[in-house]
Design a protein around this motif. Sequence first.
Motif, PDB file in Angstrom:
ATOM      1  N   SER A   1       0.831  -1.215   0.000  1.00  7.50           N
ATOM      2  CA  SER A   1       0.000   0.000   0.000  1.00  7.50           C
ATOM      3  C   SER A   1       0.855   1.250   0.000  1.00  7.50           C
ATOM      4  O   SER A   1       2.021   1.225   0.397  1.00  7.50           O
ATOM      5  CB  SER A   1      -0.928   0.005   1.225  1.00  7.50           C
ATOM      6  OG  SER A   1      -0.173   0.089   2.413  1.00  7.50           O
TER       7      SER A   1
ATOM      8  N   ARG B   1       2.442   7.005   3.537  1.00  2.00           N
ATOM      9  CA  ARG B   1       2.525   5.828   4.402  1.00  2.00           C
ATOM     10  C   ARG B   1       2.608   4.641   3.453  1.00  2.00           C
ATOM     11  O   ARG B   1       1.671   4.347   2.721  1.00  2.00           O
ATOM     12  CB  ARG B   1       1.267   5.732   5.265  1.00  2.00           C
ATOM     13  CG  ARG B   1       1.242   4.590   6.234  1.00  2.00           C
ATOM     14  CD  ARG B   1      -0.135   4.554   6.888  1.00  2.00           C
ATOM     15  NE  ARG B   1      -0.193   3.559   7.928  1.00  2.00           N
ATOM     16  CZ  ARG B   1      -0.253   2.260   7.706  1.00  2.00           C
ATOM     17  NH1 ARG B   1      -0.268   1.801   6.477  1.00  2.00           N
ATOM     18  NH2 ARG B   1      -0.304   1.414   8.726  1.00  2.00           N
TER      19      ARG B   1
ATOM     20  N   GLU C   1       3.667   0.588   2.706  1.00  2.38           N
ATOM     21  CA  GLU C   1       3.735  -0.678   3.433  1.00  2.38           C
ATOM     22  C   GLU C   1       4.210  -1.792   2.512  1.00  2.38           C
ATOM     23  O   GLU C   1       3.755  -1.888   1.365  1.00  2.38           O
ATOM     24  CB  GLU C   1       2.338  -1.003   3.969  1.00  2.38           C
ATOM     25  CG  GLU C   1       2.345  -1.928   5.151  1.00  2.38           C
ATOM     26  CD  GLU C   1       1.116  -1.715   6.024  1.00  2.38           C
ATOM     27  OE1 GLU C   1       1.264  -1.813   7.243  1.00  2.38           O
ATOM     28  OE2 GLU C   1       0.018  -1.461   5.504  1.00  2.38           O
TER      29      GLU C   1
ATOM     30  N   ALA D   1       6.029  -6.101   2.649  1.00  2.94           N
ATOM     31  CA  ALA D   1       6.326  -7.279   3.472  1.00  2.94           C
ATOM     32  C   ALA D   1       7.200  -8.241   2.692  1.00  2.94           C
ATOM     33  O   ALA D   1       7.213  -8.215   1.450  1.00  2.94           O
ATOM     34  CB  ALA D   1       5.032  -7.965   3.899  1.00  2.94           C
TER      35      ALA D   1
ATOM     36  N   CYS E   1       6.832  -7.374   8.231  1.00  5.10           N
ATOM     37  CA  CYS E   1       5.962  -6.326   7.661  1.00  5.10           C
ATOM     38  C   CYS E   1       6.563  -4.972   8.008  1.00  5.10           C
ATOM     39  O   CYS E   1       6.831  -4.688   9.178  1.00  5.10           O
ATOM     40  CB  CYS E   1       4.560  -6.430   8.241  1.00  5.10           C
ATOM     41  SG  CYS E   1       3.861  -8.075   8.012  1.00  5.10           S
TER      42      CYS E   1
ATOM     43  N   THR F   1       6.301  -0.789   7.688  1.00  2.31           N
ATOM     44  CA  THR F   1       5.528   0.409   7.368  1.00  2.31           C
ATOM     45  C   THR F   1       6.493   1.577   7.408  1.00  2.31           C
ATOM     46  O   THR F   1       7.240   1.738   8.381  1.00  2.31           O
ATOM     47  CB  THR F   1       4.385   0.628   8.376  1.00  2.31           C
ATOM     48  OG1 THR F   1       3.611  -0.568   8.456  1.00  2.31           O
ATOM     49  CG2 THR F   1       3.492   1.784   7.945  1.00  2.31           C
TER      50      THR F   1
ATOM     51  N   ARG G   1       7.910  -5.206  11.936  1.00  4.32           N
ATOM     52  CA  ARG G   1       7.300  -6.162  12.857  1.00  4.32           C
ATOM     53  C   ARG G   1       6.911  -7.404  12.075  1.00  4.32           C
ATOM     54  O   ARG G   1       6.832  -7.353  10.848  1.00  4.32           O
ATOM     55  CB  ARG G   1       6.056  -5.574  13.542  1.00  4.32           C
ATOM     56  CG  ARG G   1       5.042  -4.924  12.573  1.00  4.32           C
ATOM     57  CD  ARG G   1       4.990  -3.425  12.776  1.00  4.32           C
ATOM     58  NE  ARG G   1       4.279  -2.677  11.758  1.00  4.32           N
ATOM     59  CZ  ARG G   1       3.031  -2.224  11.869  1.00  4.32           C
ATOM     60  NH1 ARG G   1       2.335  -2.489  12.949  1.00  4.32           N
ATOM     61  NH2 ARG G   1       2.487  -1.497  10.940  1.00  4.32           N
TER      62      ARG G   1
END
Lengths: 135, 264
Positions: free
Chosen positions: A61, A75, A77, A79, A88, A90, A107
Motif C-alpha cells: 500500500s 505511508r 507498506e 512485506a 511487515c 511500514t 514487525r
Amino acid sequence: MEALPADDGVELVLARRDNTPDQFRPNLVVTATASTETIQAMSTVAMATALASAEGTHLLSCDVRRHTVLGDGRRIEFAYLSGTDAVCVTQWVFAAGGYEISATASRTVDQVLVTDTTFDWIVDTLRLPSGTEGS
Amino acid sequence: VTGTQPRLDAYATAAQGVPLEDLARIPANQPFRSEGPLVPYRALNLLAQAGQSVPHEDSAARDALAEADLVTADGEPTEAGRAIAETWRSSTVQLAVNAFGLGERTAFVARIGGGRAVVAAGPSAAELLAGQVHDPEPVRVQLASLAALPLLVASWVGLAPAWQFVVRPDRLPAALVEARVADPTVACPDEADENLRQMWAQPWVDWRVQTTPNGNTVGYLSAGERGQFVSWIEGDKRVLDARPPMHVWRDLIRLVDAAVAAPA
C-alpha cells in the motif's frame, strides 16, 4: 518501547521493551536527511528501494499520511518472508523544512494489528530536527 | 534520484487536487512466485490419500508427482512428498481464494494443520488476466508457515498500492457486475460518476476468501490501478465499497488468524 543507541545519521531507534528472546523485536527507526525533493519523488524512491531490498518483497500500500507539523506525507507498506516469518514494514515519509523525514516500523505479521496504534501515535509526535526553521 | 520527478497519476492528481505519483507499474514488478513444483490437483489428492506408495493404476498422476520429486520412481513419497501429504491429510482448517475474470476462474487453496500449511496455487490473478488459465490446470504446491499465508494470498491476488476513490453509484445490478467481470466490453451504466467510469475501465478480478470450518467469507473486486473494493450482494444488487489496500492487507491477516484460532 525503549530508545536504543542510534548510528550516525539516525535520529532515533525505538524497540519494544517487553520482548521474549524468541520473538522478533518490533522497532521503529527515524531518520532526517537534508533534501529538497518532492514528496512524490521521495515516495517513488522509497518504494523502488523497498522492492530491491529483499528478494520477494511485496509492496502492499501507499497512502497519503496527513501530519499536523510535517504536512502531507506518505505511508508505504511492504512485506517479505524471512525464514518462517513474514516481516511487515511500514514506512512514513515526509518532505518538510528542507528534510526528508522517514520513520520505518518493522514487525512480524502477528505483531501488525497490536502495534499499529502505537507506531501511528509515535509518528504523530515527530517534529522537525531542532534548529530547523519552523521546529 | 535527485531532481528527477516521477510520473504522476493524472486522474488521481486531478481528482484529489494534489500531485500523486503513478503507482500503476508496481504490480508488474512483483509477480506471484511460488517455490513449489507444478502438480495436477488430482495428483496432489492422490499423494495425500496414498499410504506407503502412490498406486500404479494412475500412472499419469504418479509420473507428475515423480517429476516434481514428491515421489520416487517406485511411487514412494519422498521427504518433501511425505511432509506435504501429512499436512494435507491431517489439515483441520482450509483457506480458499477463488478468483474470477474474463470468463475464467482460478483458485488458491491452503490446507492448514500441525502449525503449517500446504498451499496449492493455481494461476495468480495476474496470470488469469493474462489469459494463462488452462483446464485442467496444474497447481504449484508448497509447504508454508502460517505466518507466510497472508502475504502469499496478497501476492497471489495482486494486492498493490493504489489511489482509491469512492464510486457512485456503489450499488449496481449484480447481474451487470457479473457480466462485466466476465467481459470487459460490457458498458458502464449511464448514471456512473467519473470514479466509477475510471474503475470500470480497469482490468477486473472478482475474488473471494473463504475459510472453513469457521465459515468466514469476504469478497473483493480488484480493479487494477483503481484498487480494491469489498463487494457483497444485497438483494439483486452488488455493493462496491472502496477498501484501501492497507485495510485489505489487515483483512487478510485477520482472516488467517481467525481461521487458525477457531476450534476445529
